[in-house]
Design a protein around this motif. Structure first.
Motif, PDB file in Angstrom:
ATOM      1  N   GLN A  21       0.831  -1.194   0.000  1.00  0.00           N
ATOM      2  CA  GLN A  21       0.000   0.000   0.000  1.00  0.00           C
ATOM      3  C   GLN A  21       0.871   1.252   0.000  1.00  0.00           C
ATOM      4  O   GLN A  21       1.851   1.341   0.746  1.00  0.00           O
ATOM      5  CB  GLN A  21      -0.928   0.018   1.216  1.00  0.00           C
ATOM      6  CG  GLN A  21      -1.934  -1.116   1.225  1.00  0.00           C
ATOM      7  CD  GLN A  21      -3.072  -0.841   2.201  1.00  0.00           C
ATOM      8  OE1 GLN A  21      -4.228  -0.822   1.829  1.00  0.00           O
ATOM      9  NE2 GLN A  21      -2.747  -0.636   3.457  1.00  0.00           N
ATOM     10  N   ILE A  22       0.484   2.205  -0.842  1.00  0.00           N
ATOM     11  CA  ILE A  22       1.195   3.477  -0.952  1.00  0.00           C
ATOM     12  C   ILE A  22       0.209   4.602  -0.693  1.00  0.00           C
ATOM     13  O   ILE A  22      -0.869   4.645  -1.296  1.00  0.00           O
ATOM     14  CB  ILE A  22       1.808   3.651  -2.356  1.00  0.00           C
ATOM     15  CG1 ILE A  22       2.804   2.521  -2.660  1.00  0.00           C
ATOM     16  CG2 ILE A  22       2.484   5.017  -2.488  1.00  0.00           C
ATOM     17  CD1 ILE A  22       3.304   2.519  -4.088  1.00  0.00           C
ATOM     18  N   MET A  53      -1.160   2.265 -11.804  1.00  0.00           N
ATOM     19  CA  MET A  53      -1.211   1.373 -12.965  1.00  0.00           C
ATOM     20  C   MET A  53       0.179   1.068 -13.500  1.00  0.00           C
ATOM     21  O   MET A  53       0.474  -0.065 -13.891  1.00  0.00           O
ATOM     22  CB  MET A  53      -2.093   1.984 -14.050  1.00  0.00           C
ATOM     23  CG  MET A  53      -3.575   2.015 -13.685  1.00  0.00           C
ATOM     24  SD  MET A  53      -4.643   2.666 -15.003  1.00  0.00           S
ATOM     25  CE  MET A  53      -4.167   4.396 -15.003  1.00  0.00           C
ATOM     26  N   SER A  54       1.046   2.062 -13.508  1.00  0.00           N
ATOM     27  CA  SER A  54       2.404   1.856 -13.996  1.00  0.00           C
ATOM     28  C   SER A  54       3.189   0.906 -13.099  1.00  0.00           C
ATOM     29  O   SER A  54       3.888   0.009 -13.585  1.00  0.00           O
ATOM     30  CB  SER A  54       3.127   3.204 -14.102  1.00  0.00           C
ATOM     31  OG  SER A  54       4.436   3.034 -14.582  1.00  0.00           O
ATOM     32  N   LEU A  55       3.075   1.081 -11.787  1.00  0.00           N
ATOM     33  CA  LEU A  55       3.776   0.189 -10.866  1.00  0.00           C
ATOM     34  C   LEU A  55       3.262  -1.244 -10.986  1.00  0.00           C
ATOM     35  O   LEU A  55       4.059  -2.194 -10.950  1.00  0.00           O
ATOM     36  CB  LEU A  55       3.630   0.692  -9.428  1.00  0.00           C
ATOM     37  CG  LEU A  55       4.556   1.832  -9.025  1.00  0.00           C
ATOM     38  CD1 LEU A  55       4.184   2.355  -7.644  1.00  0.00           C
ATOM     39  CD2 LEU A  55       6.020   1.402  -9.046  1.00  0.00           C
ATOM     40  N   ASN A  56       1.971  -1.396 -11.117  1.00  0.00           N
ATOM     41  CA  ASN A  56       1.424  -2.740 -11.276  1.00  0.00           C
ATOM     42  C   ASN A  56       1.890  -3.367 -12.590  1.00  0.00           C
ATOM     43  O   ASN A  56       2.161  -4.572 -12.667  1.00  0.00           O
ATOM     44  CB  ASN A  56      -0.101  -2.710 -11.193  1.00  0.00           C
ATOM     45  CG  ASN A  56      -0.597  -2.579  -9.765  1.00  0.00           C
ATOM     46  OD1 ASN A  56      -0.005  -3.146  -8.848  1.00  0.00           O
ATOM     47  ND2 ASN A  56      -1.665  -1.835  -9.559  1.00  0.00           N
ATOM     48  N   VAL A  62       0.719  -3.064  -6.251  1.00  0.00           N
ATOM     49  CA  VAL A  62       0.482  -2.014  -5.268  1.00  0.00           C
ATOM     50  C   VAL A  62      -0.964  -1.518  -5.320  1.00  0.00           C
ATOM     51  O   VAL A  62      -1.672  -1.689  -6.316  1.00  0.00           O
ATOM     52  CB  VAL A  62       1.416  -0.800  -5.496  1.00  0.00           C
ATOM     53  CG1 VAL A  62       2.866  -1.225  -5.426  1.00  0.00           C
ATOM     54  CG2 VAL A  62       1.109  -0.099  -6.818  1.00  0.00           C
ATOM     55  N   ARG A  63      -1.350  -0.905  -4.235  1.00  0.00           N
ATOM     56  CA  ARG A  63      -2.620  -0.175  -4.142  1.00  0.00           C
ATOM     57  C   ARG A  63      -2.277   1.230  -3.682  1.00  0.00           C
ATOM     58  O   ARG A  63      -1.631   1.408  -2.648  1.00  0.00           O
ATOM     59  CB  ARG A  63      -3.553  -0.837  -3.132  1.00  0.00           C
ATOM     60  CG  ARG A  63      -4.807  -0.015  -2.821  1.00  0.00           C
ATOM     61  CD  ARG A  63      -5.671  -0.724  -1.774  1.00  0.00           C
ATOM     62  NE  ARG A  63      -6.813   0.078  -1.391  1.00  0.00           N
ATOM     63  CZ  ARG A  63      -7.069   0.487  -0.153  1.00  0.00           C
ATOM     64  NH1 ARG A  63      -6.243   0.170   0.837  1.00  0.00           N
ATOM     65  NH2 ARG A  63      -8.136   1.210   0.115  1.00  0.00           N
TER      66      ARG A  63
END
Length: 229
Positions: A21-22, A53-56, A62-63
């Motif tokens: 989580q961020i 979306m980019s990190l995923n 991530v959320r």
């Protein structure tokens, strides 16, 4: 030995698949206000959504939790709207959203509204206080103190449109903010990203971000965060 190896691989797989989580703790630039309107970009168009979306896409799982309030200062009140002091209640925001892997702090722009006579150094000290609050938040035993990334907002250009009066002269008062925030980041041993390195503020109002600028910023911050997570 094969059993130990299998358990180790399973543990690594579980750790990799855990959702991180961020928290994005910020103001209207991150809330996604469309310049010179009171409308808001949808989640997938504003930078925190692009960031998630980019990190995923990069496999980080991530959320992103948005806590972005229009008019939020670092540590000062708005004389006309309640709840704009970013230090008030921040410890509880950390507490009820934990566990957190990362907190992205992007504040400072509203410190330069005409109701305040602050310079860049003083605004950056406000962000330093927020870092301290995050680290001292009353999270549950065993939960990690999150990594912190300070994101310096784009340099204010001459304010235009409906917000021009409350930001009168802000483009002069915010001079040097990114440099001061970078100093704070080094002193506090946190991560730093300067938004101005990838995008300017919108020419529509001189403060906020256009849709394409949100996209550019979200992708860039994701690249930085990927090295942290």
């Amino acid at each position: 030995r094969s059993g130990i190896k299998a358990r180790s691989q399973c543990l690594e797989k579980t750790e990799h698949s855990m959702m991180r989580q961020i928290l994005v703790y910020a103001d209207s630039l991150s809330w996604g206000i469309i310049p010179s309107t009171r409308a808001r970009l949808p989640f997938n168009k504003r930078w925190p959504g692009v960031f998630e979306m980019s990190l995923n896409h990069l496999g980080k799982n991530v959320r992103v939790i948005e806590n972005c309030l229009n008019g939020r200062r670092t540590v000062w009140c708005d004389p006309f709207k309640p709840g704009r002091d970013g230090s008030e209640g921040l410890a509880q925001v950390i507490e009820y959203n934990s566990p957190l892997s990362l907190v992205v702090l992007s504040l400072g722009t509203n410190d330069f509204q005409c109701t305040h006579d602050h310079g860049a150094w003083l605004s950056a000290q406000g962000t330093a206080k927020l870092v301290q609050i995050i680290r001292q938040a009353p999270i549950e035993p065993g939960m990690p103190v999150p990594e912190i990334m300070i994101v310096a907002p784009p340099k204010i250009i001459k304010p235009q449109g409906p917000i021009r009066h409350k930001f009168h002269g802000a483009e002069e008062r915010d001079h040097g903010l990114a440099a001061e925030l970078e100093i704070v980041a080094k002193e506090q041993s946190v991560h730093f990203f300067d938004a101005q390195t990838v995008t300017s503020a919108s020419t529509v109002d001189g403060i906020h971000l256009d849709e394409n600028q949100h996209n550019t910023l979200g992708l860039a911050i994701a690249q930085k965060a990927a090295t942290i997570l």
